[in-house]
Design a protein around this motif. Structure first.
Motif, PDB file in Angstrom:
ATOM      1  N   MET A  26       0.692  -0.820   0.066  1.00 49.69           N
ATOM      2  CA  MET A  26       0.155  -0.240  -0.278  1.00 49.69           C
ATOM      3  C   MET A  26       0.293   0.906  -0.079  1.00 49.69           C
ATOM      4  O   MET A  26       0.860   1.930  -0.636  1.00 49.69           O
ATOM      5  N   ASN A  27       2.192   1.280   1.000  1.00 52.72           N
ATOM      6  CA  ASN A  27       2.759   2.484   0.980  1.00 52.72           C
ATOM      7  C   ASN A  27       3.762   2.179  -0.367  1.00 52.72           C
ATOM      8  O   ASN A  27       3.903   3.313  -0.864  1.00 52.72           O
ATOM      9  N   LEU A 118      11.473   2.670   4.912  1.00 48.62           N
ATOM     10  CA  LEU A 118      11.383   1.764   3.821  1.00 48.62           C
ATOM     11  C   LEU A 118      11.619   1.976   2.798  1.00 48.62           C
ATOM     12  O   LEU A 118      12.090   1.985   1.783  1.00 48.62           O
ATOM     13  N   VAL A 119      10.493   3.147   2.469  1.00 44.50           N
ATOM     14  CA  VAL A 119       9.475   3.518   1.278  1.00 44.50           C
ATOM     15  C   VAL A 119      11.204   4.551   0.485  1.00 44.50           C
ATOM     16  O   VAL A 119      11.965   4.686  -0.120  1.00 44.50           O
ATOM     17  N   LEU A 120      12.110   5.000   1.819  1.00 43.32           N
ATOM     18  CA  LEU A 120      13.592   6.011   1.316  1.00 43.32           C
ATOM     19  C   LEU A 120      14.164   4.363   1.197  1.00 43.32           C
ATOM     20  O   LEU A 120      15.170   5.473  -0.566  1.00 43.32           O
ATOM     21  N   LEU A 190      28.949   7.718   3.774  1.00 42.08           N
ATOM     22  CA  LEU A 190      29.295   6.952   2.911  1.00 42.08           C
ATOM     23  C   LEU A 190      27.771   6.025   2.473  1.00 42.08           C
ATOM     24  O   LEU A 190      27.311   5.835   1.252  1.00 42.08           O
ATOM     25  N   LEU A 191      26.712   6.182   3.544  1.00 41.66           N
ATOM     26  CA  LEU A 191      24.967   5.941   3.077  1.00 41.66           C
ATOM     27  C   LEU A 191      24.429   6.871   1.820  1.00 41.66           C
ATOM     28  O   LEU A 191      24.196   6.679   1.532  1.00 41.66           O
ATOM     29  N   GLU A 192      25.264   8.725   2.157  1.00 36.54           N
ATOM     30  CA  GLU A 192      24.555   8.665   1.247  1.00 36.54           C
ATOM     31  C   GLU A 192      25.007   8.192   0.165  1.00 36.54           C
ATOM     32  O   GLU A 192      24.351   8.743  -1.616  1.00 36.54           O
ATOM     33  N   GLN A 193      26.193   8.556  -0.297  1.00 32.90           N
ATOM     34  CA  GLN A 193      27.019   8.180  -1.590  1.00 32.90           C
ATOM     35  C   GLN A 193      26.536   7.261  -2.787  1.00 32.90           C
ATOM     36  O   GLN A 193      26.756   7.201  -3.680  1.00 32.90           O
ATOM     37  N   VAL A 194      27.309   5.671  -1.497  1.00 35.57           N
ATOM     38  CA  VAL A 194      27.004   4.679  -1.993  1.00 35.57           C
ATOM     39  C   VAL A 194      25.723   4.431  -2.156  1.00 35.57           C
ATOM     40  O   VAL A 194      24.840   3.859  -3.103  1.00 35.57           O
ATOM     41  N   TRP A 195      24.791   4.119  -0.876  1.00 35.04           N
ATOM     42  CA  TRP A 195      23.499   4.005  -0.806  1.00 35.04           C
ATOM     43  C   TRP A 195      22.612   5.116  -1.497  1.00 35.04           C
ATOM     44  O   TRP A 195      21.262   4.687  -1.860  1.00 35.04           O
ATOM     45  N   GLU A 196      22.652   5.959  -1.234  1.00 35.19           N
ATOM     46  CA  GLU A 196      21.562   7.325  -1.814  1.00 35.19           C
ATOM     47  C   GLU A 196      20.873   7.303  -0.410  1.00 35.19           C
ATOM     48  O   GLU A 196      19.808   7.537  -1.100  1.00 35.19           O
ATOM     49  N   LEU A 197      21.312   7.448   0.960  1.00 37.15           N
ATOM     50  CA  LEU A 197      19.986   7.214   2.098  1.00 37.15           C
ATOM     51  C   LEU A 197      20.938   8.305   2.811  1.00 37.15           C
ATOM     52  O   LEU A 197      21.886   8.914   2.643  1.00 37.15           O
ATOM     53  N   PRO A 198      19.658   8.872   3.357  1.00 33.08           N
ATOM     54  CA  PRO A 198      20.180   9.831   4.330  1.00 33.08           C
ATOM     55  C   PRO A 198      20.976   9.883   4.996  1.00 33.08           C
ATOM     56  O   PRO A 198      21.103   8.515   6.130  1.00 33.08           O
ATOM     57  N   PRO A 199      22.471  10.404   5.317  1.00 32.04           N
ATOM     58  CA  PRO A 199      23.741  10.748   6.101  1.00 32.04           C
ATOM     59  C   PRO A 199      23.478  10.037   7.780  1.00 32.04           C
ATOM     60  O   PRO A 199      23.388   9.148   8.724  1.00 32.04           O
ATOM     61  N   THR A 200      21.568  10.313   8.344  1.00 32.01           N
ATOM     62  CA  THR A 200      21.665  10.063   9.388  1.00 32.01           C
ATOM     63  C   THR A 200      20.710   8.916   9.960  1.00 32.01           C
ATOM     64  O   THR A 200      20.569   8.975  10.671  1.00 32.01           O
ATOM     65  N   LEU A 201      20.580   8.574   8.876  1.00 28.73           N
ATOM     66  CA  LEU A 201      19.297   6.755   8.974  1.00 28.73           C
ATOM     67  C   LEU A 201      21.085   6.039  10.067  1.00 28.73           C
ATOM     68  O   LEU A 201      21.797   6.055   9.843  1.00 28.73           O
ATOM     69  N   ASN A 202      19.712   5.085  10.901  1.00 27.58           N
ATOM     70  CA  ASN A 202      20.512   4.804  11.661  1.00 27.58           C
ATOM     71  C   ASN A 202      20.508   3.307  11.245  1.00 27.58           C
ATOM     72  O   ASN A 202      19.442   2.584  11.530  1.00 27.58           O
ATOM     73  N   THR A 203      21.756   2.594  10.558  1.00 22.73           N
ATOM     74  CA  THR A 203      21.905   1.093  10.327  1.00 22.73           C
ATOM     75  C   THR A 203      23.414   0.438  10.186  1.00 22.73           C
ATOM     76  O   THR A 203      24.460   0.866  10.603  1.00 22.73           O
TER      77      THR A 203
END
Length: 239
Positions: A26-27, A118-120, A190-203
């Motif tokens: 749905m999302n 997850l959508v991000l 690395l999150l931002e440049q390699v995964w294209e995810l927000p740099p503050t993401l807790n992962t």
């Protein structure tokens, strides 16, 4: 980060828990994606082979086969080996994450998860499959460091003359670190440049991928150094 036309990207969700599958579908549809879903591995593989969606959300624990088995199967098929695989599972131990990456997963999301996050991650995966993720600026055609050789034109890597098979994510992580030689790269960067995810993401995605990359680099693993409490540095200097 560049945007994508979500309605041009097809997503397959393989998840046996109806409530979770319906919530995710749905999302993702609300985000504009074309979404298919399956409640077991065999149906999911049939959809994967018939439609070849570029992004797959894959539960590890399915009633008929494991997510690792599905991932290994699609990586062996030339028609599906380029699929971006995001594993979603309640198994959160480090060995479980590594097991997923060993068979070619690109990302790992533990349950319970944030639907927004997850959508991000799916949006980031879609950008990569559409080829809109920026290449590392100024990366040369070939890089050589001690016993490591990188052919950036062909996206191939050799250690002491023997080719090493890397996933697309592992390769991008390596090339980003290698072209930043001597610089400390934070996990957020690395999150931002390699995964294209927000740099503050807790992962733990970055740490687990670096560990797996080092395993594959073998004799050249020392080129990727940990900067304790901060991130990673690529260096050909000993120490």
């Amino acid at each position: 980060m560049s945007d994508v036309s979500n309605d041009a990207v097809q997503i397959l969700v393989i998840e046996d828990e109806d409530d979770i599958r319906n919530l995710v579908v749905m999302n993702l549809k609300r985000a504009g994606f074309d979404v298919m879903s399956a409640g077991n591995g065999s149906d999911g593989l049939s959809l994967l082979r018939a439609h070849r969606p570029p992004v797959l959300l894959l539960d590890l624990m399915l009633p008929d086969m494991s997510g690792e088995e599905i991932c290994a199967t699609l990586r062996q098929d030339p028609d599906t080996k380029g699929t971006y695989v995001i594993m979603v599972t309640a198994r959160t131990e480090e060995q479980d994450r590594i097991a997923g990456f060993e068979v070619g997963a690109d990302d790992y999301v533990p349950k319970p998860f944030s639907v927004k996050e997850l959508v991000l991650r799916v949006k980031a995966a879609a950008r990569r499959t559409q080829g809109t993720v920026a290449e590392v600026p100024g990366a040369p055609a070939e890089l050589k460091f001690d016993n490591l050789t990188i052919d950036n034109r062909a996206h191939r890597v050799w250690i002491e003359g023997e080719e090493v098979e890397l996933t697309s994510t592992e390769y991008k992580l390596l090339i980003y670190l290698a072209t930043s030689e001597g610089k400390m790269c934070s996990r957020g960067e690395l999150l931002e440049q390699v995964w294209e995810l927000p740099p503050t993401l807790n992962t733990r995605t970055v740490d687990t991928h670096v560990k797996r990359l080092r395993q594959k680099l073998g004799a050249a693993s020392g080129l990727v150094q940990t900067v304790r409490g901060a991130g990673y540095r690529f260096t050909s200097e000993e120490g």
